[in-house]
Design a protein around this motif. Structure first.
Motif, mmCIF file in Angstrom:
data_model
loop_
_atom_site.group_PDB
_atom_site.id
_atom_site.type_symbol
_atom_site.label_atom_id
_atom_site.label_comp_id
_atom_site.label_asym_id
_atom_site.label_seq_id
_atom_site.Cartn_x
_atom_site.Cartn_y
_atom_site.Cartn_z
ATOM 1 N N LEU A 1 5.902 -26.694 -5.778
ATOM 2 C CA LEU A 1 5.282 -26.123 -6.977
ATOM 3 C C LEU A 1 4.139 -27.002 -7.480
ATOM 4 O O LEU A 1 3.114 -26.495 -7.938
ATOM 5 C CB LEU A 1 6.338 -25.921 -8.066
ATOM 6 C CG LEU A 1 7.398 -24.854 -7.759
ATOM 7 C CD1 LEU A 1 8.512 -24.875 -8.795
ATOM 8 C CD2 LEU A 1 6.770 -23.463 -7.697
ATOM 9 N N ALA B 1 9.972 -22.323 -13.793
ATOM 10 C CA ALA B 1 10.152 -23.602 -13.087
ATOM 11 C C ALA B 1 10.723 -24.653 -14.033
ATOM 12 O O ALA B 1 10.370 -24.698 -15.209
ATOM 13 C CB ALA B 1 8.816 -24.065 -12.519
ATOM 14 N N ARG C 1 6.672 -23.295 -15.777
ATOM 15 C CA ARG C 1 5.707 -22.310 -15.293
ATOM 16 C C ARG C 1 6.443 -21.049 -14.853
ATOM 17 O O ARG C 1 7.499 -21.135 -14.218
ATOM 18 C CB ARG C 1 4.937 -22.905 -14.115
ATOM 19 C CG ARG C 1 3.746 -22.074 -13.695
ATOM 20 C CD ARG C 1 2.998 -22.743 -12.562
ATOM 21 N NE ARG C 1 1.704 -22.095 -12.334
ATOM 22 C CZ ARG C 1 0.854 -22.475 -11.397
ATOM 23 N NH1 ARG C 1 1.142 -23.488 -10.607
ATOM 24 N NH2 ARG C 1 -0.293 -21.842 -11.249
ATOM 25 N N GLY D 1 7.063 -17.731 -12.623
ATOM 26 C CA GLY D 1 6.786 -17.347 -11.246
ATOM 27 C C GLY D 1 7.706 -16.235 -10.771
ATOM 28 O O GLY D 1 8.688 -15.888 -11.449
ATOM 29 N N LEU E 1 5.350 -16.112 -2.857
ATOM 30 C CA LEU E 1 5.431 -16.699 -4.195
ATOM 31 C C LEU E 1 4.217 -16.346 -5.045
ATOM 32 O O LEU E 1 3.079 -16.543 -4.625
ATOM 33 C CB LEU E 1 5.529 -18.231 -4.046
ATOM 34 C CG LEU E 1 5.659 -19.056 -5.322
ATOM 35 C CD1 LEU E 1 6.950 -18.724 -6.071
ATOM 36 C CD2 LEU E 1 5.621 -20.549 -4.985
ATOM 37 N N LEU F 1 2.680 -17.283 -8.806
ATOM 38 C CA LEU F 1 2.806 -18.151 -9.971
ATOM 39 C C LEU F 1 1.782 -17.721 -11.009
ATOM 40 O O LEU F 1 0.612 -17.478 -10.684
ATOM 41 C CB LEU F 1 2.553 -19.614 -9.588
ATOM 42 C CG LEU F 1 3.584 -20.268 -8.671
ATOM 43 C CD1 LEU F 1 3.112 -21.647 -8.236
ATOM 44 C CD2 LEU F 1 4.947 -20.361 -9.352
ATOM 45 N N LEU G 1 -0.853 -21.922 -15.169
ATOM 46 C CA LEU G 1 -0.055 -22.990 -15.780
ATOM 47 C C LEU G 1 -0.643 -23.365 -17.141
ATOM 48 O O LEU G 1 -1.793 -23.767 -17.237
ATOM 49 C CB LEU G 1 -0.091 -24.206 -14.846
ATOM 50 C CG LEU G 1 0.566 -25.471 -15.351
ATOM 51 C CD1 LEU G 1 2.084 -25.311 -15.361
ATOM 52 C CD2 LEU G 1 0.164 -26.653 -14.486
#
Ligand SMILES: *[C@@H]1O[C@H](CO)[C@@H](O)[C@H](O)[C@H]1NC(C)=O
Ligand SMILES: *[C@@H]1O[C@H](CO)[C@@H](O)[C@H](O)[C@H]1NC(C)=O
Ligand SMILES: *[C@@H]1O[C@H](CO)[C@@H](O)[C@H](O)[C@H]1NC(C)=O
Ligand SMILES: *[C@@H]1O[C@H](CO)[C@@H](O)[C@H](O)[C@H]1NC(C)=O
Length: 315
Positions: free
Chosen positions: A42, A193, A198, A200, A241, A243, A246
């Motif tokens: 990550l 996360a 974060r 995701g 994945l 995300l 951030l």
């Protein structure tokens, strides 16, 4: 005149001390390669300051397993996009998603990673999950619960659909042929996360490969019946994945843009070696719980009768 015995004894002494030396040095910690963690993975998809903290060897090996569906641009892209470059493009929608997605990412972050922050964004209306492609007939329950919900924000639901479709559209460019059906791609796990809060989603494609006594001699229950997914090298690419951008911890700004990447788990690579648990390495499953606290599952099911009709169910 040299005495042969002396030199012999000397020789033994020397070799003894060499041996001692050798033994001593072998007592130092063995040189096992460092192990990659989900948090390393990550971090490498985060801001440059996060990724610079990862061991360079691990960083190099993990990066060689990233198959980006949207180019990865860690620095400042977000700011540039905000200043009004073309936002209509699909890449831009990953780098900088629509406001309701950003709001959810910020809520998750501000809550310190509390899954309830996600639950509160859901419409309380309970939707029974209808039959999807003859699943009921086979007694297959595809979703964690027999009912689902949707986000209050319709734009959020649409964004999830967009992610599923983009994976299907862009997968082939990295070697992943994937279909939206109940054996292949129909779900992802939405998580927060642990280290960074974060937001995701870990998508799992190739969920139910067909039973085959030679290549896939595993019985996976009712949902596998009728599968058309062949077990082959494309299993390596089944973990996808997404995300969200951030958030910056001290300002309202964003540290890193959004990401969409296929995690290549081929058996010679570091993802297979370190991130995939041994007991599921045959099916190459990365566990969502290893990436963060799972809040909900996101399902995109074809509930059409004759004409395909896909809908989101959040369970
Ligand atoms: C994906 O499908 C296309 C068309 O069906 C085929 O040409 C291609 O070889 C497939 N690629 C992989 C990696 O399976
Ligand atoms: C944000 O900063 C605060 C202190 O300023 C710290 O306690 C917290 O762990 C940080 N959160 C994240 C997700 O980095
Ligand atoms: C795997 O099998 C599918 C058929 O289900 C085929 O389209 C694809 O090309 C195969 N991929 C590889 C990498 O062998
Ligand atoms: C957040 O933004 C501030 C102000 O722009 C900056 O100084 C800081 O390095 C950024 N990053 C983090 C992790 O807080």
């Amino acid at each position: 005149m040299g005495n042969p015995n002396v030199s012999l004894r000397l020789g033994i002494l020397v070799s003894l001390s060499l041996t001692t030396c050798y033994c001593y040095s072998s007592q130092r910690p063995p040189l096992t390669p460092p192990k990659a963690t989900p948090s390393d993975l990550l971090s490498l998809l985060g801001s440059t300051s996060q990724s610079s903290k990862v061991n360079p060897l691990i960083s190099h090996q993990l990066q060689s397993c990233f198959r980006f569906l949207v180019p990865f641009t860690p620095t400042n892209h977000f700011q540039r996009a905000r200043r009004g470059l073309c936002v209509s493009d699909e890449n831009e929608l990953i780098w900088r998603p629509p406001q309701p997605v950003l709001d959810l990412a910020r809520l998750a972050f501000d809550s310190g990673g509390d899954p309830d922050a996600i639950h509160r964004a859901l419409d309380p209306t309970i939707l029974p999950v209808p039959d999807a492609e003859g699943s009921k007939e086979n007694r297959c329950q595809l979703t964690r619960t027999p009912y689902g919900r949707r986000f209050i924000s319709q734009e959020l639901n649409s964004y999830l659909e967009f992610l599923f479709k983009l994976i299907v559209a862009r997968g082939p460019a990295v070697g992943l042929n994937v279909s939206l059906n109940r054996y292949d791609l129909f779900h992802g796990h939405l998580f927060i996360a642990r280290d960074t809060a974060r937001l995701g989603i870990l998508f799992h494609a190739k969920e139910y490969p067909a039973y085959d006594k030679d290549v896939f001699p595993y019985n996976m229950g009712y949902c596998q019946i009728g599968s058309t997914v062949t077990y082959n090298d494309s299993m390596n690419l089944r973990n996808i994945l997404w995300l969200a951008p951030l958030p910056n911890n001290s300002t309202n700004d964003w540290e890193a843009p959004g990401v969409l990447v296929v995690l290549d788990a081929h058996p010679e690579g570091i993802i297979y070696r370190d991130i995939i648990p041994d007991y599921v390495n045959f099916v190459r499953t990365i566990y969502e719980d290893d990436l963060g606290n799972v809040a909900v599952d996101v399902n995109y099911l074809n509930i059409g009768n004759r004409v395909p009709s896909y809908q989101i169910f959040i369970c």
